[in-house]
Structures are given as C-alpha cells and as structure tokens.
Design an enzyme around this catalytic site. Structure first.
Site, PDB file in Angstrom:
ATOM      1  N   GLU A  99      -3.311  -7.169   2.040  1.00 10.42           N
ATOM      2  CA  GLU A  99      -1.958  -7.695   2.167  1.00 10.42           C
ATOM      3  C   GLU A  99      -1.353  -7.332   3.516  1.00 10.42           C
ATOM      4  OE1 GLU A  99       2.160  -7.579  -0.454  1.00 10.42           O
ATOM      5  OE2 GLU A  99       1.038  -5.715  -0.181  1.00 10.42           O
TER       6      GLU A  99
ATOM      7  N   GLU B  20       7.071  -9.627  -7.948  1.00 12.76           N
ATOM      8  CA  GLU B  20       7.275  -8.295  -7.380  1.00 12.76           C
ATOM      9  C   GLU B  20       8.625  -8.289  -6.664  1.00 12.76           C
ATOM     10  OE1 GLU B  20       4.478  -5.200  -4.951  1.00 12.76           O
ATOM     11  OE2 GLU B  20       5.267  -6.898  -3.818  1.00 12.76           O
TER      12      GLU B  20
END
Length: 270
Positions: free
Chosen positions: A150, A247
C-alpha cells in the site's frame, strides 16, 4: 440490516468501525449491519482460535490482516520492511502474520513498509524493502497467502517509504510474482496524488484489495470531496471483483453513517 451492492463487495474494518463496542463484539455488529467479511490491521492481541470462533459465529470471512508493527511512538510503528537493521524482526513478523492468515483462512496480508529513518539513504531503504518483499513472497506462496503493498500519504505518516501508487505497483512488478498485489487505498491516493479513477484503470491488473474513506477528514464516503458515484461506477465498469475495505473514521457513529451504502451504491436487500 443495511443493503449490499450489486457487484461490489464491501468489508467492515473492525479497527475503525463499531468502536462503541469491545473488539470481540464487533464481529456480530458487522454481520448485523449486513457485512459478510471483515478486515483489521492487528489480530495479534487475540489468539487465532478466538478470532476464528468469532468469525464462524457471525458467519463472516476474514478478508485482510496487516503484518505486525511496533508500538506507537517507536521507529517501527508503521512496519519494519524498509529498515536494514530490523531484518530478523521483519521475518519473524511475516512468519507470524502468515500463521494467523492460515488459521483465519485469510487470503491477504498487507505488508507494511515502514518509515525511513533519517540516517538511512532512501535507495538503501527501498532496496531493503524490495528484498524483504521478495523473501516474504516466497514464504507466502508456501502458505497459500497473497501479500499486498500500500502507498500511504505523507501527510498522515510523514516519512513513510511508499507514498504513490506508482511506487507500490513498481515493486509488485519488480517482484514479478502472483503472490504480491496492490492495496489501493482511495483516501491515500486522493490526499497524495488525486486522479483516482485514472490510477484505478492503470493499476487494476495489480489491485488485489481496495480501501475507502473520504477526504479530508477520513470519515465515511459522502462526508468530503470525493465523487463516489463516479468512483464506484468506474469500478463496476472495470470489473473489479475484490473486497473493498471500509477503513474510515465514522463522523457520528458507525450505524448512523452507513447510509452512504444506500446513497452511492446500487443496492438490494442483503
């Protein structure tokens, strides 16, 4: 019971959602809200047996966990993969993460890159990162688990090694293994780079997981500046089939904020 999208699959991040109840109760809360899968960064405060039981009781699957990180305020709070003096700690952490993933039947482990120390040159840190990812990919292959990388924006975590989708995707390409994919976080992309859907189109072949939150406050979709109708429609047209992790930090409570699933997504009762 909320609604679910026709085509897109959303999972609840239990580290961010349902914070009004203890962690072990969030599995049931997520299921009652209509989710069929969950993700969370750190399972390591709980035994795999306990977590697996919670998943089974709630009828959920585990979509994603993160590799271990150090305590807040330490040099390893965002991971160890880019730290040349922490190789054994990194390897021990990956081994532990894969053990949990296997026990939880979790297909993805997010490998955290870490913050580059000022005394370590960027080239050295990045080289160590790539070397560690390659090592971890081989171990993940034997466990039947896929690693995801990420990019994290430099406003939220100054000094994080990987800040752009291009950097993360470049490592995926360099490793050249199906065991490594891209975790495309829409929030981080918008803060750091923008041009979200162009990058989704460019990197779709590498994307194994998505996460969503709005900008600037990192609350639920619809609370900020991102055109979510456009983003979600584009994902459908691109044929994205992976999980999308919620998230985000609910602005006024998790249940109260789940209306975005109805507002922005083609829905049916689930």
């Amino acid at each position: 019971m909320t609604t679910v999208d026709k085509g897109l699959r959303f999972c609840a991040n239990l580290g961010w959602l349902f914070g009004d109840v203890p962690f072990e109760e969030r599995f049931t809360a997520a299921a009652e809200a209509g989710f069929s899968a969950v993700e969370y960064a750190s399972p390591y405060d709980h035994s795999p047996l306990t977590l697996r039981r919670r998943l089974q009781e709630a009828g959920l699957c585990q979509a994603l966990i993160n590799s271990p990180v150090g305590p807040p305020g330490t040099s390893t709070f965002a991971g160890t993969a880019c730290l040349p003096d922490r190789v054994q700690e990194f390897r021990d952490g990956i081994t532990r993460a894969l053990d949990y993933a296997v026990e939880l039947e979790c297909p993805l482990v997010h490998l955290r890159a870490g913050v580059r120390p000022p005394e370590v040159q960027r080239d050295a840190a990045f080289s160590q990162y790539v070397t560690n990812v390659a090592w971890a990919a081989q171990l993940a292959a034997t466990a039947g688990v896929r690693l995801v990388l990420e990019a994290v924006n430099s406003r939220d975590i100054p000094g994080y090694l990987v800040t752009t989708q291009e950097q993360a995707a470049g490592v995926v390409e360099a490793i050249g293994s199906d065991q490594v994919g891209l975790l495309f976080d829409v929030y981080h992309c918008q803060v750091q780079q923008g041009d979200i859907t162009t990058r989704l189109e460019t990197f779709l072949p590498s994307i194994a997981h998505l996460q969503v939150a709005d900008v600037p406050g990192r609350a639920e979709p619809g609370s900020g500046e991102i055109a979510w109708d456009f983003v979600f429609d584009r994902l459908r047209s691109l044929g994205y089939v992976g999980w999308i992790g919620c998230e985000y930090r609910p602005a006024n409570g998790t249940a109260e904020g789940l209306g975005w699933l109805t507002r922005f997504i083609h829905t049916e009762e689930g």
